[in-house]
Design a protein around this motif. Sequence first.
Motif, short mmCIF file in Angstrom:
data_model
loop_
_atom_site.label_atom_id
_atom_site.label_comp_id
_atom_site.label_asym_id
_atom_site.label_seq_id
_atom_site.Cartn_x
_atom_site.Cartn_y
_atom_site.Cartn_z
N ARG A 269 0.82 -1.23 0.00
CA ARG A 269 0.00 0.00 0.00
C ARG A 269 0.85 1.27 0.00
O ARG A 269 0.56 2.21 0.73
CB ARG A 269 -0.89 0.02 1.24
CG ARG A 269 -1.74 -1.22 1.39
CD ARG A 269 -3.20 -0.88 1.25
NE ARG A 269 -4.06 -1.96 1.65
CZ ARG A 269 -4.73 -2.71 0.78
NH1 ARG A 269 -4.62 -2.51 -0.51
NH2 ARG A 269 -5.51 -3.66 1.22
N PHE A 270 1.86 1.25 -0.80
CA PHE A 270 2.79 2.38 -0.77
C PHE A 270 2.19 3.64 -1.38
O PHE A 270 2.50 4.75 -0.97
CB PHE A 270 4.09 1.99 -1.48
CG PHE A 270 5.21 2.94 -1.23
CD1 PHE A 270 5.60 3.24 0.06
CD2 PHE A 270 5.87 3.56 -2.28
CE1 PHE A 270 6.63 4.13 0.30
CE2 PHE A 270 6.90 4.45 -2.05
CZ PHE A 270 7.28 4.73 -0.75
N LYS A 271 1.30 3.45 -2.32
CA LYS A 271 0.68 4.63 -2.96
C LYS A 271 -0.11 5.40 -1.91
O LYS A 271 0.01 6.63 -1.79
CB LYS A 271 -0.22 4.19 -4.11
CG LYS A 271 -0.80 5.36 -4.87
CD LYS A 271 -1.59 4.91 -6.07
CE LYS A 271 -2.20 6.07 -6.84
NZ LYS A 271 -2.62 7.19 -6.02
N ASN A 274 2.21 7.20 0.44
CA ASN A 274 2.70 8.45 -0.17
C ASN A 274 1.62 9.53 -0.13
O ASN A 274 1.90 10.68 0.21
CB ASN A 274 3.03 8.20 -1.65
CG ASN A 274 4.51 7.96 -1.86
OD1 ASN A 274 5.33 8.36 -1.07
ND2 ASN A 274 4.85 7.29 -2.95
N ASP A 283 9.97 8.43 0.66
CA ASP A 283 11.39 8.17 0.36
C ASP A 283 12.11 7.60 1.58
O ASP A 283 12.97 6.71 1.45
CB ASP A 283 12.08 9.48 -0.07
CG ASP A 283 11.76 9.83 -1.52
OD1 ASP A 283 11.10 9.01 -2.19
OD2 ASP A 283 12.16 10.92 -1.97
N ARG A 304 17.59 -2.46 -6.08
CA ARG A 304 16.31 -1.74 -6.21
C ARG A 304 15.83 -1.99 -7.63
O ARG A 304 16.48 -1.59 -8.60
CB ARG A 304 16.46 -0.25 -5.95
CG ARG A 304 15.11 0.43 -5.96
CD ARG A 304 15.17 1.88 -5.58
NE ARG A 304 13.83 2.47 -5.59
CZ ARG A 304 13.60 3.76 -5.63
NH1 ARG A 304 14.62 4.61 -5.62
NH2 ARG A 304 12.37 4.23 -5.65
N LYS A 400 0.20 -10.66 -2.30
CA LYS A 400 -0.64 -9.45 -2.15
C LYS A 400 -2.11 -9.87 -2.06
O LYS A 400 -2.85 -9.40 -1.21
CB LYS A 400 -0.44 -8.52 -3.35
CG LYS A 400 0.95 -7.94 -3.47
CD LYS A 400 1.06 -6.58 -2.83
CE LYS A 400 2.46 -6.03 -3.00
NZ LYS A 400 2.69 -4.82 -2.27
N ARG A 404 -1.31 -9.55 1.89
CA ARG A 404 -0.08 -8.77 2.08
C ARG A 404 0.65 -9.16 3.37
O ARG A 404 0.19 -10.01 4.10
CB ARG A 404 -0.36 -7.26 2.07
CG ARG A 404 -0.90 -6.80 0.71
CD ARG A 404 -1.17 -5.31 0.68
NE ARG A 404 -1.49 -4.86 -0.69
CZ ARG A 404 -2.68 -4.99 -1.24
NH1 ARG A 404 -3.67 -5.55 -0.57
NH2 ARG A 404 -2.89 -4.59 -2.48
#
Length: 411
Positions: A269-271, A274, A283, A304, A400, A404
Amino acid sequence: MALHPTALVKLLPLAVLIPGAYFGRGQISLLDDDLRIILDSLPYLLCLGVVLMSLQFQRGRLLLAAISVAVFYWVVQSYLQTSLNRNTDALRAYLALSFALPVMALYLLLLPERGIWNLQGLIAALGFILLGLACIELGPWILGINDAAISYTPNLNDVYMLSKSASILAGLTALVGVVLLCIRNEEIEAALLGAILPVYIALAFLHVEYISVSMCIAASLSLAWGLLRSSYSMAYRDELTGLPGRRALNERLKMLGKSYSIAMIDVDRFKRFNDTYGHEVGDEVLKLVASRVRSIKGGGTAYRYGGEEFCVVFPRKTVEATLEPIEKIRDGIASYNMSIRNRSKRPARMKEGSRLRGATRLGSDQVSITISAGVAARSPEHPDPDSVLSEADKMLYKAKRRGRNRVAYAS
Ligand SMILES: Nc1nc2c(ncn2[C@@H]2O[C@H](COP(=O)(O)OP(=O)(O)OP(=O)(O)O)[C@@H](O)[C@H]2O)c(=O)[nH]1
């Protein structure tokens, strides 16, 4: 401002280069005349090489450093191959060098990299040249008109010629270089230090035979090495996380043998993270995850892959052998509470913050994040790295789908 003491490792080549140059100098007298003539011009050739490469790679500070090493060598060869006791011009040149060197070294160390062919780069270069000329003109004059001159006068009859004041200045310059290296953690800082130290040694032990040629070769090699290393980093390292990037991964994949496993790791759930906390905090999360993934055990190397995805390559390992190290990383990240330093980036909408699963809001300043991973190994169905990678990616999306914060692997 973060300090990176591990950046001192970048100075290790110096531990070989400087003693090597010092002891290698003893062999120069054994060479025949033709070879010695070639060796005498080697510092110029190496500096020219660094100048050309610096122009190519837009490295203004290395360009100025290489020109300075060449000029230093030229002054030593042209004016200082004589007794300073009897030759006042030579003494003046020595004083000028010992005054100009720390000032110009400090300028180069403190100068941020501005490139070459742009206004800032050209102004920086012009400033350096003017500073150099001013030091050479004013140095001996300033030193000659007050008491500072007495404490700055070289010890002409000793092997170590630098005066106490000049030595203190040299030590301070080196200290500034080391601190900047630990702050900036860049190859270029190590390369500059690696050029400044041999030049100082040449100046301090000027009477020692062949010291200037050997130390100027060491200085220019250090600049060339730094240039190559920084170009390599630029091409192969991810700037944000410091991990090797996609290009390095592609190279590594070409070199894998017959048995290996690959893990794809993705921040959950990085979106939303952010969107809620801001890109800057996002970051920081990527850096945190990268530092954890980098320390993975089981012989894995982390890369990465792009965005919030990481890839770990395990040569000669089955999927089963990779599970424990990956689980350890997943568990470590899930149970780590990350402090949000930038208060202005706290979630604007509290409900949004508490709804997050991938990034759970714990207290006013802390969040926790989770990762999911998919692992696959080389097999008859997946005989090449690309298909293993895409199988690991499928497993990641399986993890996912299953909720997750878990690892899925191809059986
Ligand atoms: N802060 C930051 N965000 C990045 C970076 N690279 C990619 N992103 C963001 O990562 C997010 C990726 O989101 P998605 O691919 O939709 O996936 P997700 O939100 O992690 O959801 P799931 O993978 O389904 O758990 C996007 O919002 C990108 O903008 C980066 O370098 N820094």
